[in-house]
Design an enzyme around this catalytic site. Structure first.
Site, PDB file in Angstrom:
ATOM      1  N   LYS A 157       0.829  -1.202   0.000  1.00  0.00           N
ATOM      2  CA  LYS A 157       0.000   0.000   0.000  1.00  0.00           C
ATOM      3  C   LYS A 157       0.865   1.254   0.000  1.00  0.00           C
ATOM      4  CE  LYS A 157      -4.248  -1.973   1.383  1.00  0.00           C
ATOM      5  NZ  LYS A 157      -4.605  -2.939   2.405  1.00  0.00           N
ATOM      6  N   LYS A 187     -11.863  -8.434  -3.091  1.00  0.00           N
ATOM      7  CA  LYS A 187     -12.997  -7.505  -3.215  1.00  0.00           C
ATOM      8  C   LYS A 187     -12.595  -6.228  -3.941  1.00  0.00           C
ATOM      9  CE  LYS A 187     -13.985  -8.285   1.262  1.00  0.00           C
ATOM     10  NZ  LYS A 187     -14.388  -7.978   2.610  1.00  0.00           N
ATOM     11  N   LYS A 201      -4.846 -13.189  -6.000  1.00  0.00           N
ATOM     12  CA  LYS A 201      -5.927 -13.858  -5.273  1.00  0.00           C
ATOM     13  C   LYS A 201      -7.262 -13.185  -5.588  1.00  0.00           C
ATOM     14  CE  LYS A 201      -5.694 -10.945  -1.237  1.00  0.00           C
ATOM     15  NZ  LYS A 201      -6.309 -10.680   0.005  1.00  0.00           N
TER      16      LYS A 201
HETATM   17  P1  AMP Z   1     -11.106  -9.461   4.153  1.00  0.00           P
HETATM   18  O1  AMP Z   1     -12.102  -9.368   3.090  1.00  0.00           O
HETATM   19  O2  AMP Z   1      -9.770  -8.976   3.725  1.00  0.00           O
HETATM   20  O3  AMP Z   1     -11.578  -8.867   5.430  1.00  0.00           O
HETATM   21  O4  AMP Z   1     -10.902 -11.000   4.419  1.00  0.00           O
HETATM   22  C1  AMP Z   1     -11.814 -11.771   5.172  1.00  0.00           C
HETATM   23  C2  AMP Z   1     -11.290 -13.191   5.237  1.00  0.00           C
HETATM   24  O5  AMP Z   1     -11.296 -13.793   3.938  1.00  0.00           O
HETATM   25  C3  AMP Z   1      -9.834 -13.314   5.724  1.00  0.00           C
HETATM   26  O6  AMP Z   1      -9.738 -14.435   6.578  1.00  0.00           O
HETATM   27  C4  AMP Z   1      -9.037 -13.541   4.464  1.00  0.00           C
HETATM   28  O7  AMP Z   1      -7.859 -14.275   4.697  1.00  0.00           O
HETATM   29  C5  AMP Z   1     -10.029 -14.348   3.647  1.00  0.00           C
HETATM   30  N1  AMP Z   1      -9.773 -14.179   2.210  1.00  0.00           N
HETATM   31  C6  AMP Z   1      -9.922 -13.065   1.470  1.00  0.00           C
HETATM   32  N2  AMP Z   1      -9.612 -13.287   0.182  1.00  0.00           N
HETATM   33  C7  AMP Z   1      -9.243 -14.598   0.101  1.00  0.00           C
HETATM   34  C8  AMP Z   1      -8.807 -15.451  -0.951  1.00  0.00           C
HETATM   35  N3  AMP Z   1      -8.726 -15.016  -2.200  1.00  0.00           N
HETATM   36  N4  AMP Z   1      -8.498 -16.742  -0.652  1.00  0.00           N
HETATM   37  C9  AMP Z   1      -8.601 -17.212   0.622  1.00  0.00           C
HETATM   38  N5  AMP Z   1      -9.021 -16.459   1.660  1.00  0.00           N
HETATM   39  C10 AMP Z   1      -9.332 -15.173   1.413  1.00  0.00           C
END
Ligand code: AMP
Length: 333
Positions: A111, A197, A194
């Site tokens: 970032k 969002k 990966k």
């Molecule tokens: P976040 O949206 O960053 O708050 O992520 C919420 C949860 O989703 C966290 O435990 C992340 O590690 C998991 N997560 C987000 N994107 C991925 C992905 N592409 N593969 C596996 N886990 C993910």
């Protein structure tokens, strides 16, 4: 009974990566542990989300938690900002987080490269807030995707430093978990990186995407010209699609297409169509449950009000202990 904690940022709709990387374990673990699942709204503020968007993302994530099967009778579901004990612990833990290690954190470095001098301090101390989220409930297990592993490592460091400095064992060491398997990373449909969002467009399959949208996105996924010799190594973008198929399709379907790839008879059109259909089948029950919940404001509010109350009561016990340990207990002066 061991304690489990995890959360997701309300920065948009949840996708298959959120579900398969973490959410699916929320549901499994609520049967065995004392589980706390929260909506990480303070974390979402680091990216300056608009208030109205943040509000609607909070209710989306809440309805999505319930739609995937998180049960408020079994787990405590709450909104991070409803628990003031978290920012209090965050402030105290900041004294145990070194500027150098925060700056070295990969997510921060990425970032910082993009934003330079205007990068906010909230992003720098993001792992400290995350540590407070975990340690406030003295969690032992944290179901997360692979990307979160370094942050859990940092939470352990802060906890250990605190324990060591005050000669206490108040904080247990939290472990990142995927219920006995390696942590996973669900790939983007774009071939690299990966599923995320923040990636616009077609790279993520959201849990509430309809069938047409899913099939359209999968059809647009990057592929190559096809295998030219038997059993050749798959390029990354094809490997990713097979990995996604492994996650959502039956073992027979997967081995059928593996075989077709290995003998060079695979037709990517059929392969993608099957993957899209299977993804749709996989998430259809979640989408339907979400739709039945998202407009039930009274129920959603009841869930987070009751969850908030439980989370605050539980968090208060830790904060009382911590205040005592560090000498902030005004009753002693
Ligand atoms: P976040 O949206 O960053 O708050 O992520 C919420 C949860 O989703 C966290 O435990 C992340 O590690 C998991 N997560 C987000 N994107 C991925 C992905 N592409 N593969 C596996 N886990 C993910």
């Amino acid at each position: 009974m061991e304690t489990v904690l995890s959360g997701m940022r309300p920065t948009g709709k949840l996708h298959l990566g959120n579900y398969l990387g973490a959410g699916i374990n929320y549901v499994k673990m609520q049967e065995k542990y004392n589980c706390f699942y929260f909506i990480a709204d303070y974390h979402a503020l680091t990216t300056h989300t608009k208030a109205s968007e943040l509000n609607s993302s909070i209710s989306n994530v809440l309805a999505e938690y319930l739609a995937i099967g998180v049960d408020p009778e079994k787990a405590t579901i709450y909104i991070q900002s409803h628990v003031p004990q978290i920012p209090e612990l965050y402030l105290i833990l900041n004294m145990f987080a070194y500027k150098g290690e925060l700056e070295k954190c990969t997510t921060f470095k990425e970032k910082a490269r993009k934003e330079g001098q205007t990068l906010n301090a909230g992003l720098l101390t993001y792992p400290v807030l995350m540590a407070a989220d975990i340690l406030i409930h003295k969690a032992n297990k944290v179901p997360v995707g692979e990307d979160q592993k370094p942050h859990i490592e940092m939470a352990r460091n802060f906890a250990q430093r605190f324990n060591h400095y005050y000669e206490t064992e108040v904080f247990p060491m939290p472990d990142a978990t995927n219920e006995g398997e390696n942590l996973i990373r669900v790939p983007s449909l774009q071939g690299t990186g990966k599923m995320s969002k923040s990636d616009a467009g077609d790279s993520a399959i959201y849990l509430i995407d309809d069938k047409d949208t899913i099939i359209k996105k999968v059809k647009r996924a990057k592929t190559d010209a096809g295998p030219t010799s038997p059993n050749q190594t798959k390029p990354q973008e094809i490997e990713n699609l097979f990995y996604l198929m492994k996650l959502v399709s039956s073992a027979e379907t997967l081995s059928h297409f593996e075989e077709a790839y290995n003998n060079c008879s695979i037709r990517y059109g059929d392969f993608k169509m099957q993957l899209g259909e299977d993804m749709n089948q996989y998430i259809a029950p979640i989408r339907e449950k979400y739709q039945s919940l998202i407009n039930d404001r009274a129920y959603l509010l009841k869930v987070v009000n009751e969850g908030g109350e439980k989370a605050r009561a539980h968090a208060q016990k830790t904060i009382d202990e911590v205040r005592n340990i560090v000498g902030l207990n005004s009753m002693n002066i």
